[in-house]
Design a protein around this motif. Structure first.
Motif, PDB file in Angstrom:
ATOM      1  N   GLU A   1       0.799  -1.227   0.000  1.00  9.52           N
ATOM      2  CA  GLU A   1       0.000   0.000   0.000  1.00  9.52           C
ATOM      3  C   GLU A   1       0.832   1.279   0.000  1.00  9.52           C
ATOM      4  N   ILE A   2       2.157   1.184   0.084  1.00  7.86           N
ATOM      5  CA  ILE A   2       2.962   2.402   0.212  1.00  7.86           C
ATOM      6  C   ILE A   2       3.536   2.907  -1.108  1.00  7.86           C
ATOM      7  N   PHE A   3       3.547   2.064  -2.154  1.00  9.76           N
ATOM      8  CA  PHE A   3       4.172   2.479  -3.409  1.00  9.76           C
ATOM      9  C   PHE A   3       3.198   3.264  -4.285  1.00  9.76           C
ATOM     10  N   PRO A   4       3.638   4.395  -4.867  1.00 12.16           N
ATOM     11  CA  PRO A   4       2.817   5.054  -5.880  1.00 12.16           C
ATOM     12  C   PRO A   4       2.727   4.163  -7.119  1.00 12.16           C
ATOM     13  N   LEU A   5       1.735   4.399  -7.943  1.00 12.14           N
ATOM     14  CA  LEU A   5       1.441   3.501  -9.053  1.00 12.14           C
ATOM     15  C   LEU A   5       2.628   3.297  -9.989  1.00 12.14           C
ATOM     16  N   GLU A   6       3.427   4.343 -10.208  1.00  7.80           N
ATOM     17  CA  GLU A   6       4.516   4.251 -11.172  1.00  7.80           C
ATOM     18  C   GLU A   6       5.620   3.280 -10.753  1.00  7.80           C
ATOM     19  N   ILE A   7       5.726   2.978  -9.459  1.00  8.77           N
ATOM     20  CA  ILE A   7       6.747   2.019  -9.012  1.00  8.77           C
ATOM     21  C   ILE A   7       6.127   0.870  -8.210  1.00  8.77           C
TER      22      ILE A   7
END
Length: 454
Positions: free
Chosen positions: A365-371
């Motif tokens: 749940e901590i990663f932004p969509l791009e990574i």
């Protein structure tokens, strides 16, 4: 220094509810945890998860889950029918690759599909099934030890066909997440319709806008492995490495792999040792279910800290008992042996409350969509590699450190508990596409990300 953090966000303005579609989809996907729990010793998945990140990124979460289930299914069939060592090796490799795919994609799928206020509940179902898989494997081992033919191990492999078949076929009917659809240039209308079905309402515009904004950023970046190394993603990268490392450093897989050996050393017989392992499996499963119920109410940090303290106390007490009661040639009184069993159950219950489920939930749940996809592949790879290293080194550690091995892992539990207290922000209720807020508000990480022009 204040270490509690505001989680003000649009989560309170998102429309919708937990629908039957979301619940059923999450339950089907979460059964992938049965595969990992049942075959926890797999290490081939470490490198497969890196490749799986590209599949998940380009073709979606659903395809990656489907491939993982199919590969595991093929591995179980080939291994169960093996007539030589080569077939066994091929089967094991396919099992490992399947695990790499499912572990990389399922936690992401669950976190993207779940509403913010119930993300912990639905994502933790994956670890519940992992615990159930371990428990089933222990029960099957307890029964197949009585067989005196190759059907003992063939039976174990053939039984794995059941969850693998369920996951593979069930995935065919799962919806793709709107986040992934938008990232892969599917139409906004398609993503909107799925989001409405997932939330059971037409009031999804706020959530959809956040997803579209995240997808636009993700589509502008074409090299996720390079992107995650940028300074603006430093907090997520550090968590992607430390969280799976700390999860293994609790010593949980050591207990899972070698509990029968340890219990024989302290004086329990062969059958009693295997049954003790089953009791441990029940303990961790019940604790994981309790964590699933509590995580969205009390938060991730609280459970990690409470579970850490519980594990630390249990390990120190087991080490002390080993030091004072275990003879030079192994064995201790039956009363003390059962005390070790109780303390071991206390330890695994602390793990089931904290690092077991949250070791999957927090990274997903901590990663932004791009990574997001590549970040999860780091999590899986680090976790499996350290699980392999510890599994290979434990017997040597037991021989040289003896009772000190429990103090060794206890020391790491202390370190990771302090790490959580100081450096892990609270993520409960925060929309997954607004998670950058928690880093900008954190007393330490805001110094890192504020220096970057976002």
């Amino acid at each position: 220094m204040a270490l509690t953090f505001s989680t003000k966000s649009k989560a309170y303005h998102y429309g919708g509810r937990v629908t039957t579609l979301v619940i059923l989809s999450c339950m089907v996907a979460a059964t992938g945890g049965l595969l990992f729990g049942y075959d926890l010793g797999i290490s081939a998945g470490a490198f497969a998860s890196l490749f799986a990140s590209s599949i998940t990124h380009r073709f979606g979460r659903k395809i990656s889950i489907l491939l993982g289930g199919a590969l595991f299914l093929a591995g179980a069939v080939i291994g169960g029918l093996a007539i030589n060592i080569y077939m066994l090796i091929i089967g094991r490799v396919l099992l490992g690759i399947g695990i790499g795919f499912t572990n990389q994609s399922i936690p992401l799928y669950l976190s993207e599909l779940a509403p913010p206020h119930y993300r912990g509940l639905l994502n933790n179902a994956f670890e519940v099934f992992v615990a159930l898989g371990v428990l089933c494997a222990n029960l099957i081992n307890y029964e197949t030890q009585k067989m005196h033919s190759d059907w003992s191990w063939r039976t174990s492999l053939f039984i794995a066909l059941a969850p693998a078949t369920f996951l593979t076929l069930g995935t065919l009917f799962l919806p793709e997440t709107p986040n992934s659809l938008l990232q892969r240039n599917k139409t906004i209308q398609e993503a909107t319709e799925i989001l409405k079905k997932m939330r059971g309402t037409t009031d999804v515009q706020d959530e959809l806008n956040d997803m579209i904004a995240a997808a636009n950023i993700a589509k502008s970046l074409h090299h996720p492995f390079h992107t995650i190394m940028q300074r603006k993603y430093r907090p997520q990268l550090i968590m992607a490495i430390t969280i799976p490392f700390f999860k293994q450093a609790t010593g949980i897989n050591v207990i899972t792999f070698y509990a029968p050996v340890i219990f024989r050393i302290i004086g329990l017989g062969e059958s009693s040792s295997l049954m003790s392992t089953v009791i441990i499996g029940v303990s961790v499963t019940c604790a994981t279910i309790a964590s699933t119920i509590m995580v969205d109410k009390f938060g991730r940090r609280a459970l990690l800290i409470i579970g850490g303290v519980q594990m630390l106390v249990a390990q120190l007490m087991v080490g002390a008992l080993m030091l004072t009661q275990l003879g030079d040639y192994g064995g201790m009184s039956r009363g003390y042996a059962y005390m070790v069993l109780v303390l071991t159950c206390t330890f695994v219950a602390g793990f089931g409350l904290s690092w077991g489920p949250l070791g999957w939930l927090v990274p997903s749940e901590i990663f932004p969509l791009e990574i997001r996809s590549v970040g999860q592949s780091f999590v899986v790879t680090v976790g499996l590699l350290f699980a392999f290293v510890l599994a290979q080194s434990l017997l040597t550690m037991l021989c040289h450190l003896k009772f000190g091995v429990f103090f060794f892992f206890g020391g790491w539990v202390l370190v990771m508990t302090i790490f959580v207290y100081l450096l892990l922000p609270e993520t409960k209720n925060q929309p997954i596409e607004q998670m950058d807020i928690v880093w900008r508000e954190h007393w330490f990480w805001k110094k890192v990300v504020s220096e970057v022009n976002l």
